[in-house]
Design an enzyme around this catalytic site. Sequence first.
Site, short mmCIF file in Angstrom:
data_model
loop_
_atom_site.label_atom_id
_atom_site.label_comp_id
_atom_site.label_asym_id
_atom_site.label_seq_id
_atom_site.Cartn_x
_atom_site.Cartn_y
_atom_site.Cartn_z
N VAL A 93 2.22 -10.78 -7.90
CA VAL A 93 2.58 -11.85 -6.97
C VAL A 93 1.62 -13.02 -7.08
O VAL A 93 2.01 -14.17 -7.25
CB VAL A 93 2.61 -11.32 -5.52
CG1 VAL A 93 2.84 -12.47 -4.54
CG2 VAL A 93 3.67 -10.26 -5.35
N ASP A 123 -10.03 -12.44 -7.65
CA ASP A 123 -9.67 -11.02 -7.65
C ASP A 123 -10.95 -10.22 -7.82
O ASP A 123 -11.87 -10.63 -8.55
CB ASP A 123 -8.70 -10.71 -8.79
CG ASP A 123 -7.96 -9.39 -8.59
OD1 ASP A 123 -6.76 -9.43 -8.29
OD2 ASP A 123 -8.60 -8.32 -8.72
N THR A 173 -0.25 -4.00 -0.45
CA THR A 173 -0.25 -3.25 0.80
C THR A 173 0.53 -1.95 0.56
O THR A 173 1.73 -1.88 0.84
CB THR A 173 0.40 -4.06 1.95
OG1 THR A 173 1.59 -4.71 1.46
CG2 THR A 173 -0.55 -5.11 2.47
N THR A 231 2.96 -7.87 2.02
CA THR A 231 3.98 -7.29 2.89
C THR A 231 3.32 -6.44 3.98
O THR A 231 2.55 -5.52 3.68
CB THR A 231 4.94 -6.41 2.08
OG1 THR A 231 5.57 -7.21 1.08
CG2 THR A 231 6.00 -5.81 2.98
N CYS A 275 7.78 -2.47 -3.57
CA CYS A 275 8.55 -3.08 -2.46
C CYS A 275 9.53 -2.09 -1.84
O CYS A 275 9.29 -1.57 -0.76
CB CYS A 275 9.31 -4.32 -2.97
SG CYS A 275 8.26 -5.75 -3.23
N ARG A 324 3.36 0.99 -10.65
CA ARG A 324 3.09 1.37 -9.26
C ARG A 324 4.25 2.16 -8.66
O ARG A 324 5.40 1.77 -8.76
CB ARG A 324 2.82 0.12 -8.41
CG ARG A 324 1.49 -0.55 -8.71
CD ARG A 324 1.35 -1.84 -7.93
NE ARG A 324 2.33 -2.84 -8.34
CZ ARG A 324 2.48 -4.01 -7.73
NH1 ARG A 324 1.73 -4.32 -6.70
NH2 ARG A 324 3.37 -4.88 -8.16
#
Length: 443
Positions: free
Chosen positions: A23, A41, A91, A126, A265, A336
């Site tokens: 993102v 980062d 998250t 999120t 997501c 992920r």
Amino acid sequence: MMGAVEKLAAGEAALAVVGLGYVGLPLAVAFARHFRVIGFDLNEEKIALYRQGHDVTDEVGDGALREAQLEFTSDAGDLAQASFIVVAVSTPVHDDKTPDLGPVAAASHSVGRHLQKSSIVVYESTVYPGVTEDICRPILEQESGLLCGRDFKIGYSPERINPGDRKHRLAQVTKIVSGCDDEALSTIAAIYQKVAPTIYRTSSIKAAEAAKLAENAQRDVNIAFMNELSRSFHRMGIDTEDVARAMDTKWNALHFSPGLVGGHCIGVDPYYLIHQTERLGGHTPLTSAARQTNEGMSAFVTGNIVRELIRQKIDVAQAKIVLFGMTFKENCPDTRNSRAVDIYHQLESYGISPVAVDTRADAEAFFREFGIKLQPLSAVKEADALVFLVAHGEFREMTMEQLQNMAGTAAGPCGESRPVLVDIKHIFNRKEAEQAGFAYWGL
């Protein structure tokens, strides 16, 4: 706050993006076409690769990354130069499926320690409704000694990056924005409009947080329905793909397909909705059931791989099973929450030593995280089962002859063992596969 856009455009202030993953990096590159941008980062290895012009996410490409005028850093102190800060850290969920707010809280502490007056902090991570205002804002105030609303502003703009999707990029999707007050909302909208022409303003930060959860929970429910149909139709001896194609001829069909639901997501966000609803004394029976259905698809696929081997009279314990695609979806390196990894370990529980192949995932990083060695395509020989879990473009281009060359169990007349072809995403034609000597199974 008036004139914030002009200050950024004039280079009098910097824009910072905290968290440079799937993102944050595309967002930073997009903003860098208009403003001075600091990309932050904590992963120093990743920062070093970005400085060398190597895009580990494969979302913007090495060429675009080299051309971008970005200042990469792992030093949080550099955030003091920014007047507009976007937080785009992950998250995830804990093992018990409750929200893990550790990364977003840690990012808030880092930002807060270096927050300057008149700055704006926008969260893209999120979260469930209330996190930005009830958890992140107090951290920012505590660390900075500043007061939100008076000394700085906050907002929320849910990310809509779809890894591997070359069609729905940042500039093509509607960007939802929100702010703690009208002034913040107007400024946030104006800055985001530089990179996302279509802006939708919500009436509150909580509404924007909820919108992200709702859109992904909706997809999760629809996919769960198709997975439920698939399991039912397998019992009836009906091809689910054939049913789906017929169903989708109706004008109001939603065009969903069964599949493995992983990633950052759809496989995660519904748990944030479930958690906050239950925390407030409510229940989410439909969303919870969808999650249960989709979480169970890995075991369903594994069971059918084993069943097909038994039907072909192949020694399961000695079978060479090759899994194609270990990322969570096609045409991206993102692993992920990969359901393919679940299938790998479930096969191991049967005493099987599967072979994993993925042409997109970083083999070294994958081994560090999962302890699974990825093998090259050239190493696939004498396989009893070819299991395609992810529809990478290079897999779609494979011919039946190539598949036959990778298979080991001799295809012969009716009654003899046949190699198994498991095709989760319906990459191949069933009739062609069966004519080529394979025992075919797909969702």
